[in-house]
Every structure is written in structure tokens, then in C-alpha cells.
Design a protein around this motif. Structure first.
Motif, mmCIF file in Angstrom:
data_model
loop_
_atom_site.group_PDB
_atom_site.id
_atom_site.type_symbol
_atom_site.label_atom_id
_atom_site.label_comp_id
_atom_site.label_asym_id
_atom_site.label_seq_id
_atom_site.Cartn_x
_atom_site.Cartn_y
_atom_site.Cartn_z
ATOM 1 N N LEU A 97 0.856 -1.253 -0.047
ATOM 2 C CA LEU A 97 -0.057 -0.030 -0.090
ATOM 3 C C LEU A 97 0.942 1.294 0.050
ATOM 4 N N PHE A 98 0.452 2.330 -0.538
ATOM 5 C CA PHE A 98 1.086 3.799 -0.466
ATOM 6 C C PHE A 98 0.167 4.807 -0.427
ATOM 7 N N CYS A 99 0.772 6.008 -0.003
ATOM 8 C CA CYS A 99 0.037 7.066 -0.196
ATOM 9 C C CYS A 99 0.929 8.301 -0.020
ATOM 10 N N ASN A 100 0.608 9.384 -1.202
ATOM 11 C CA ASN A 100 1.389 10.364 -1.253
ATOM 12 C C ASN A 100 0.628 11.736 -1.524
ATOM 13 N N ALA A 101 0.813 12.738 -0.638
ATOM 14 C CA ALA A 101 -0.022 13.822 -0.424
ATOM 15 C C ALA A 101 0.884 15.025 -0.504
ATOM 16 N N ASN A 104 -0.240 21.937 -3.048
ATOM 17 C CA ASN A 104 0.043 22.788 -4.117
ATOM 18 C C ASN A 104 -0.832 24.209 -4.061
ATOM 19 N N ASN A 105 -0.241 25.344 -3.298
ATOM 20 C CA ASN A 105 -1.059 26.619 -2.977
ATOM 21 C C ASN A 105 -2.184 26.191 -2.250
ATOM 22 N N ASN A 106 -3.404 26.141 -3.020
ATOM 23 C CA ASN A 106 -4.530 26.105 -2.116
ATOM 24 C C ASN A 106 -5.232 24.695 -2.186
ATOM 25 N N PHE A 107 -4.516 23.532 -2.745
ATOM 26 C CA PHE A 107 -5.252 22.206 -2.647
ATOM 27 C C PHE A 107 -4.129 21.287 -2.469
ATOM 28 N N PHE A 108 -4.494 19.962 -2.147
ATOM 29 C CA PHE A 108 -3.756 18.912 -1.967
ATOM 30 C C PHE A 108 -3.982 17.860 -3.027
ATOM 31 N N SER A 109 -2.826 17.400 -3.707
ATOM 32 C CA SER A 109 -2.800 16.471 -4.528
ATOM 33 C C SER A 109 -2.264 15.082 -3.706
ATOM 34 N N LEU A 110 -3.567 14.042 -4.213
ATOM 35 C CA LEU A 110 -3.236 12.879 -3.407
ATOM 36 C C LEU A 110 -3.441 11.691 -4.561
ATOM 37 N N GLU A 111 -2.332 10.846 -4.016
ATOM 38 C CA GLU A 111 -2.296 9.507 -4.881
ATOM 39 C C GLU A 111 -1.725 8.594 -4.185
ATOM 40 N N LEU A 143 -7.257 11.778 6.750
ATOM 41 C CA LEU A 143 -6.559 11.051 5.789
ATOM 42 C C LEU A 143 -5.839 9.598 6.155
ATOM 43 N N ASN A 144 -6.411 8.360 5.863
ATOM 44 C CA ASN A 144 -5.574 7.210 6.243
ATOM 45 C C ASN A 144 -4.387 7.171 5.537
ATOM 46 N N THR A 145 -3.284 7.153 6.261
ATOM 47 C CA THR A 145 -1.764 7.221 5.712
ATOM 48 C C THR A 145 -1.419 5.941 5.169
ATOM 49 N N GLN A 146 -2.290 5.046 5.182
ATOM 50 C CA GLN A 146 -1.975 3.574 4.601
ATOM 51 C C GLN A 146 -2.130 3.618 3.211
ATOM 52 N N ASP A 147 -3.288 4.310 2.710
ATOM 53 C CA ASP A 147 -3.625 4.160 1.287
ATOM 54 C C ASP A 147 -4.400 5.381 0.650
ATOM 55 N N CYS A 148 -4.419 6.488 1.559
ATOM 56 C CA CYS A 148 -4.929 7.805 0.838
ATOM 57 C C CYS A 148 -6.561 7.669 0.977
ATOM 58 N N SER A 149 -7.201 6.880 1.460
ATOM 59 C CA SER A 149 -8.476 6.950 1.731
ATOM 60 C C SER A 149 -8.956 7.925 2.777
ATOM 61 N N PHE A 150 -10.072 8.094 3.219
ATOM 62 C CA PHE A 150 -10.639 8.860 4.478
ATOM 63 C C PHE A 150 -11.285 8.274 5.500
ATOM 64 N N ILE A 151 -11.195 8.681 6.555
ATOM 65 C CA ILE A 151 -11.791 8.047 7.636
ATOM 66 C C ILE A 151 -12.498 9.400 8.237
ATOM 67 N N ASP A 152 -14.041 9.085 8.500
ATOM 68 C CA ASP A 152 -14.595 10.172 9.391
ATOM 69 C C ASP A 152 -14.845 9.831 10.797
ATOM 70 N N PHE A 153 -14.039 10.598 11.509
ATOM 71 C CA PHE A 153 -14.022 10.390 12.888
ATOM 72 C C PHE A 153 -14.856 11.050 13.648
ATOM 73 N N LYS A 154 -15.719 10.188 14.649
ATOM 74 C CA LYS A 154 -16.458 10.953 15.686
ATOM 75 C C LYS A 154 -15.509 10.961 17.068
ATOM 76 N N ILE A 155 -15.488 12.261 17.558
ATOM 77 C CA ILE A 155 -14.390 12.417 18.441
ATOM 78 C C ILE A 155 -15.158 12.809 19.920
ATOM 79 N N GLU A 156 -14.841 11.975 21.045
ATOM 80 C CA GLU A 156 -15.443 12.280 22.203
ATOM 81 C C GLU A 156 -14.324 12.400 23.344
ATOM 82 N N TYR A 157 -14.388 13.497 24.068
ATOM 83 C CA TYR A 157 -13.422 13.820 25.425
ATOM 84 C C TYR A 157 -13.838 13.259 26.385
#
Length: 219
Positions: A97-101, A104-111, A143-157
Motif C-alpha cells: 500500500l502507499f499514500c502520497n500527498a 499545491n497552493n490552495n489544494f492537496f494532490s493525493l495519490e 486521511l488514512n496514511t496507509q492508502d490515501c482513503s478517508f476516515i470520518d472520525f467521531k471524537i469524544e472527550y
């Protein structure tokens, strides 16, 4: 005294700023009570950039045979506490697996293995060392650093707790979400003075627990 006061104030300010710089982290990692490897992060300062280098190694054995082997490397670059670049590679039991981010100015290029896109928002990766992940206690798309997919986290303190046999008081957070595969993500994570100090997550019916090496009584 008038001449000394600015110098004293400057010294206090510099000490405070320096105190907020991230420290190197080394966790010993256990699965259901048995040690399986490590997770370490070393921080380099290059000019005005902070460059974390992440390395994770897990090996699960049964009757002398390796049944699960995991190795992950991640090099990041941050400026003003914002991600500039990320490059990772992972060997997950033989799956590459890989992830490159790259910003570039106002956006991220993900691969990555499971995602190629341009993203027009600031990105936080799942390297967990950065307290920005939890500090406003709001849900986040990470951003999931393994593969560049995304995870929506619910965060509780969950409040402050004594950990490591009451040798440390830290803030406890619960992170829950789903990977793009539909697998649940269930993480308990602790920070002290904005530094990552402990974690427990659950995967495939197993409890994976992180102990700071200096507080690991099994060492």
C-alpha cells in the motif's frame, strides 16, 4: 532593571515556544497482552519545517509461525502546524500500500492505493502525534496514511485520567469511525501537554495496546 525585563520576557517566551515542539515518541505495542512490535516517531527540524518520520513494525506469531506481518513507513513535512507533504509505504501481510500527498497552493494532490484526487481543504493524517486531531473535540475527516482513503472520525472527550500506574495524568479521547472498506475503527487515545502518550485500539477481536517505552513495566 528596565534593560533586564525585555531579556527576561524574551527568555520566557522562547522557552514556552520550545516547550511546544513535539518530542520523539517510542511505543512498545502489545496484542492481547503479548508484545508484537513497536511504533516510533522521530522529529527533525529543518529550517522552519517540522519533519516527523514514522515507523511501525508488528509481527504476530502462532506456534512459531508468522501469521501477521505489518511494516509501515511515513515521512511528513509540516509548516506552521499544517501538513505540506506526506509519503508512505506499507507492507500489510504481503499487500503493498502507499499514500502520497502534496500541497499545491490552495489544494492537496493525493495519490494512493485507494484514492487519487485533489482536495481543497487542510488535511490531517492518521499519524496521531498531532494534538490538532482532537483539540477542538469535533468530528473530523482524516486521511488514512496507509492508502490515501478517508476516515470520518467521531471524537469524544472522556476527561483526564491517571495512567501508567498513576505515574501520569493525561487527557482521554475516544475516536470512532469506519474505513472505506466498512471496517469499524475504535480507538482510545491519550495526550499529555499535547503530546501523544498512549493508545488502545480494537481490530478483528483483538486489543492492541500502546505503552510508552519508558513506562513499559514489561521491558
Amino acid at each position: 532593571m528596565k534593560f533586564l525585563l525585555p531579556i527576561i520576557l524574551l527568555f520566557i517566551f522562547c522557552k514556552d515556544v520550545k516547550g511546544k515542539e513535539p518530542l520523539d515518541i517510542h511505543f512498545n505495542v502489545y496484542r492481547n497482552g503479548s508484545k508484537i512490535g513497536y511504533h516510533k516517531i522521530e522529529f527533525e527540524k529543518e529550517s522552519i519545517h517540522v519533519k516527523p518520520k514514522v515507523e511501525i513494525k508488528f509481527e504476530v506469531t502462532f506456534l512459531g509461525f508468522t501469521v501477521y506481518d505489518y511494516f509501515h513507513q511515513n515521512n511528513e513535512s509540516w509548516l506552521d502546524n499544517k501538513l505540506i507533504q506526506l509519503n508512505t509505504k506499507t507492507d500489510k501481510n504481503g499487500e503493498e500500500l502507499f499514500c502520497n500527498a502534496l500541497r499545491n497552493n490552495n489544494f492537496f494532490s493525493l495519490e494512493g492505493t485507494h484514492n487519487i484526487e485533489d482536495v481543497y481543504t487542510q488535511i490531517l493524517p492518521t499519524s496521531y502525534w498531532n494534538y490538532a486531531l482532537v483539540e477542538d473535540k469535533k468530528s473530523k475527516r482524516v486521511l488514512n496514511t496507509q492508502d490515501c482513503s478517508f476516515i470520518d472520525f467521531k471524537i469524544e472527550y472522556l476527561g483526564k485520567e491517571n495512567i501508567y500506574n498513576e505515574k501520569m495524568v493525561a487527557e482521554h479521547f475516544k475516536l470512532t469511525g469506519k474505513e472505506f472498506t466498512g471496517d469499524d475503527v475504535n480507538i482510545d487515545i491519550w495526550y499529555k501537554n499535547s503530546q501523544w502518550v498512549k493508545m488502545i485500539f480494537y481490530k478483528d477481536g483483538s486489543e492492541i495496546e500502546y505503552f510508552l517505552k519508558d513506562f513499559d513495566t514489561n521491558e
